[in-house]
Design a protein around this motif. Structure first.
Motif, PDB file in Angstrom:
ATOM      1  N   GLU A  36      -9.097 -23.187  -5.757  1.00  0.00           N
ATOM      2  CA  GLU A  36      -7.781 -23.564  -5.231  1.00  0.00           C
ATOM      3  C   GLU A  36      -6.692 -22.662  -5.807  1.00  0.00           C
ATOM      4  OE1 GLU A  36      -5.095 -27.579  -4.779  1.00  0.00           O
ATOM      5  OE2 GLU A  36      -6.229 -27.304  -6.636  1.00  0.00           O
ATOM      6  N   LEU A  37      -6.739 -22.430  -7.104  1.00  0.00           N
ATOM      7  CA  LEU A  37      -5.729 -21.606  -7.756  1.00  0.00           C
ATOM      8  C   LEU A  37      -5.820 -20.144  -7.294  1.00  0.00           C
ATOM      9  CD1 LEU A  37      -3.426 -21.683  -9.781  1.00  0.00           C
ATOM     10  CD2 LEU A  37      -5.101 -21.319 -11.601  1.00  0.00           C
ATOM     11  N   VAL A  38      -7.024 -19.609  -7.217  1.00  0.00           N
ATOM     12  CA  VAL A  38      -7.216 -18.234  -6.735  1.00  0.00           C
ATOM     13  C   VAL A  38      -6.633 -18.084  -5.332  1.00  0.00           C
ATOM     14  CG1 VAL A  38      -8.956 -16.571  -5.939  1.00  0.00           C
ATOM     15  CG2 VAL A  38      -9.208 -17.656  -8.182  1.00  0.00           C
ATOM     16  N   LEU A  39      -6.976 -18.994  -4.441  1.00  0.00           N
ATOM     17  CA  LEU A  39      -6.526 -18.890  -3.047  1.00  0.00           C
ATOM     18  C   LEU A  39      -5.020 -19.098  -2.906  1.00  0.00           C
ATOM     19  CD1 LEU A  39      -9.520 -20.685  -1.340  1.00  0.00           C
ATOM     20  CD2 LEU A  39      -8.974 -18.241  -1.239  1.00  0.00           C
ATOM     21  N   ALA A  40      -4.441 -19.964  -3.728  1.00  0.00           N
ATOM     22  CA  ALA A  40      -2.992 -20.182  -3.679  1.00  0.00           C
ATOM     23  C   ALA A  40      -2.228 -18.944  -4.154  1.00  0.00           C
ATOM     24  CB  ALA A  40      -2.618 -21.395  -4.527  1.00  0.00           C
ATOM     25  N   ARG A  41      -2.748 -18.297  -5.186  1.00  0.00           N
ATOM     26  CA  ARG A  41      -2.072 -17.112  -5.729  1.00  0.00           C
ATOM     27  C   ARG A  41      -2.313 -15.864  -4.895  1.00  0.00           C
ATOM     28  NH1 ARG A  41      -3.109 -17.451 -12.275  1.00  0.00           N
ATOM     29  NH2 ARG A  41      -1.737 -19.247 -12.630  1.00  0.00           N
TER      30      ARG A  41
END
Length: 174
Positions: A36-41
């Protein structure tokens, strides 16, 4: 919007040093917080998440439903050493990583490390990240032993609130 993400996962994702257009493989995504964090950033990143647990795969897919729906995330159940699974993951990958996946330090996980090396582009990075409660020597020694396989260069150790051991695929790896 990013949900609750543990600090160890934030630190692990920061170590990946992504540009934003990579193919990323996560081993053992658990609830899917790192993906989730990778894709959001990095909206241009394509992620694949593999876990042995059907529950973890479902949680990762549910938490990241829009990324699954738009094709930026594939969540698969299985063991990364399964040749059929490994061959169907959609690599090669620029980066592979795992957070607190014990197999890499509790035994010499040569089969897992070799498979991951084969899934990386030449120069691609493999990061194994751990949050240790104290002396991390056993973890570092175990992970270094696991990464001592053909196709991966010399491991490096980074300590920044977590302990991370990384290696790059060598250009001559097959």
């Amino acid at each position: 919007m990013v949900g609750v993400v543990p600090e160890r996962v934030r630190r692990a994702v920061a170590l990946l040093d992504l540009r934003g257009d990579e193919a990323v493989l996560e081993i053992g995504p658990g609830p899917g917080a790192a993906v989730e964090l990778v894709l959001a950033r990095h909206p241009g990143v394509r992620c694949t998440a593999v876990d042995r647990s059907a529950t973890a795969v479902a949680r990762t897919a549910d938490r990241n439903r829009s990324a699954v729906d738009d094709g930026r995330l594939v969540a698969r159940q299985g063991d990364v050493t399964d040749r059929d699974l490994a061959g169907s993951l959609g690599g090669p990958f620029d980066v592979a990583f795992a957070v607190n996946v014990n197999v890499f330090w509790t035994r010499a996980a040569h089969a897992e490390a070799s498979t991951l090396a084969g899934l990386l582009v030449p120069g691609g990075a493999l990061w194994l990240v751990y949050e240790t409660p104290g002396d991390d020597g056993r973890v570092v020694d175990g992970v270094r032993a696991s990464l001592a396989v053909p196709g991966l260069g010399a491991p490096v150790v980074v300590r920044d609130g977590v302990v991370a051991v990384g290696a790059r695929r060598t250009p001559a790896a097959g």
